[in-house]
Design a protein around this motif. Structure first.
Motif, PDB file in Angstrom:
ATOM      1  N   ASP A   1     -14.673   5.221   7.781  1.00 38.93           N
ATOM      2  CA  ASP A   1     -14.018   3.932   7.594  1.00 38.93           C
ATOM      3  C   ASP A   1     -12.649   4.152   6.940  1.00 38.93           C
ATOM      4  N   ARG A   2     -11.704   3.293   7.233  1.00 39.85           N
ATOM      5  CA  ARG A   2     -10.361   3.441   6.663  1.00 39.85           C
ATOM      6  C   ARG A   2     -10.395   3.378   5.141  1.00 39.85           C
ATOM      7  N   ARG A   3     -11.333   2.610   4.581  1.00 42.00           N
ATOM      8  CA  ARG A   3     -11.437   2.519   3.121  1.00 42.00           C
ATOM      9  C   ARG A   3     -11.885   3.847   2.516  1.00 42.00           C
ATOM     10  N   THR A   4     -12.690   4.594   3.246  1.00 41.98           N
ATOM     11  CA  THR A   4     -13.103   5.922   2.777  1.00 41.98           C
ATOM     12  C   THR A   4     -11.888   6.836   2.694  1.00 41.98           C
ATOM     13  N   LEU A   5     -11.074   6.815   3.735  1.00 44.44           N
ATOM     14  CA  LEU A   5      -9.859   7.633   3.748  1.00 44.44           C
ATOM     15  C   LEU A   5      -8.928   7.224   2.606  1.00 44.44           C
ATOM     16  N   GLN A   6      -8.767   5.937   2.391  1.00 45.37           N
ATOM     17  CA  GLN A   6      -7.930   5.453   1.299  1.00 45.37           C
ATOM     18  C   GLN A   6      -8.486   5.894  -0.064  1.00 45.37           C
ATOM     19  N   ARG A   7      -9.804   5.867  -0.207  1.00 45.84           N
ATOM     20  CA  ARG A   7     -10.430   6.300  -1.460  1.00 45.84           C
ATOM     21  C   ARG A   7     -10.176   7.782  -1.707  1.00 45.84           C
ATOM     22  N   TRP A   8     -10.318   8.607  -0.651  1.00 49.20           N
ATOM     23  CA  TRP A   8     -10.063  10.036  -0.804  1.00 49.20           C
ATOM     24  C   TRP A   8      -8.632  10.300  -1.249  1.00 49.20           C
ATOM     25  N   VAL A   9      -7.685   9.511  -0.732  1.00 46.20           N
ATOM     26  CA  VAL A   9      -6.280   9.660  -1.152  1.00 46.20           C
ATOM     27  C   VAL A   9      -6.151   9.300  -2.620  1.00 46.20           C
ATOM     28  N   SER A  10      -6.722   8.165  -3.030  1.00 44.03           N
ATOM     29  CA  SER A  10      -6.593   7.737  -4.430  1.00 44.03           C
ATOM     30  C   SER A  10      -7.273   8.702  -5.385  1.00 44.03           C
ATOM     31  N   GLN A  11      -8.299   9.422  -4.916  1.00 42.18           N
ATOM     32  CA  GLN A  11      -8.987  10.420  -5.728  1.00 42.18           C
ATOM     33  C   GLN A  11      -8.259  11.769  -5.727  1.00 42.18           C
ATOM     34  N   GLY A  12      -7.235  11.899  -4.890  1.00 38.47           N
ATOM     35  CA  GLY A  12      -6.477  13.146  -4.820  1.00 38.47           C
ATOM     36  C   GLY A  12      -7.167  14.221  -3.992  1.00 38.47           C
ATOM     37  N   ARG A  13      -8.157  13.843  -3.213  1.00 41.57           N
ATOM     38  CA  ARG A  13      -8.895  14.822  -2.412  1.00 41.57           C
ATOM     39  C   ARG A  13      -8.129  15.236  -1.162  1.00 41.57           C
ATOM     40  N   ILE A  14      -7.336  14.326  -0.603  1.00 39.91           N
ATOM     41  CA  ILE A  14      -6.491  14.613   0.560  1.00 39.91           C
ATOM     42  C   ILE A  14      -5.149  13.926   0.369  1.00 39.91           C
ATOM     43  N   GLU A  15      -4.153  14.354   1.174  1.00 42.68           N
ATOM     44  CA  GLU A  15      -2.816  13.763   1.090  1.00 42.68           C
ATOM     45  C   GLU A  15      -2.343  13.365   2.473  1.00 42.68           C
ATOM     46  N   PRO A  16      -1.772  12.174   2.591  1.00 41.86           N
ATOM     47  CA  PRO A  16      -1.209  11.782   3.883  1.00 41.86           C
ATOM     48  C   PRO A  16       0.030  12.628   4.190  1.00 41.86           C
ATOM     49  N   THR A  17       0.360  12.723   5.457  1.00 45.34           N
ATOM     50  CA  THR A  17       1.551  13.457   5.867  1.00 45.34           C
ATOM     51  C   THR A  17       2.809  12.756   5.369  1.00 45.34           C
ATOM     52  N   LEU A  18       2.772  11.426   5.391  1.00 46.10           N
ATOM     53  CA  LEU A  18       3.933  10.627   5.015  1.00 46.10           C
ATOM     54  C   LEU A  18       3.456   9.336   4.383  1.00 46.10           C
ATOM     55  N   THR A  19       4.177   8.878   3.381  1.00 50.65           N
ATOM     56  CA  THR A  19       3.952   7.546   2.831  1.00 50.65           C
ATOM     57  C   THR A  19       5.258   6.787   3.000  1.00 50.65           C
ATOM     58  N   THR A  20       5.183   5.642   3.667  1.00 51.22           N
ATOM     59  CA  THR A  20       6.382   4.857   3.933  1.00 51.22           C
ATOM     60  C   THR A  20       6.901   4.214   2.658  1.00 51.22           C
ATOM     61  N   ALA A  21       8.104   3.676   2.726  1.00 49.32           N
ATOM     62  CA  ALA A  21       8.689   2.979   1.576  1.00 49.32           C
ATOM     63  C   ALA A  21       7.816   1.803   1.151  1.00 49.32           C
ATOM     64  N   GLY A  22       7.103   1.220   2.099  1.00 49.45           N
ATOM     65  CA  GLY A  22       6.209   0.106   1.800  1.00 49.45           C
ATOM     66  C   GLY A  22       4.840   0.532   1.306  1.00 49.45           C
ATOM     67  N   GLY A  23       4.607   1.848   1.179  1.00 49.30           N
ATOM     68  CA  GLY A  23       3.358   2.355   0.641  1.00 49.30           C
ATOM     69  C   GLY A  23       2.268   2.601   1.671  1.00 49.30           C
TER      70      GLY A  23
END
Length: 59
Positions: free
Chosen positions: A18-40
């Protein structure tokens, strides 16, 4: 920089979570997106995301 970056919902679908799982992993520092836009908003290279998941599972 890879040219085929996808939004979080598409990246989550590509790896079967689920997209929320991916978002949680990012907030936990477990993975990093390739890019974060100016809008977040996160953008993902699917191959890099899969690599990060393999590394995460090894820990």
């Amino acid at each position: 920089m890879p040219g085929d970056l996808v939004p979080t919902a598409d990246a989550a679908k590509a790896i079967g979570v689920d997209r929320r799982t991916l978002q949680r992993w990012v907030s936990q520092g477990r993975i990093e997106p390739t890019l974060t836009t100016a809008g977040g908003h996160h953008r993902w290279d699917i191959d890099d995301l899969k690599r990060q998941l393999r590394e995460m599972n090894r820990r």
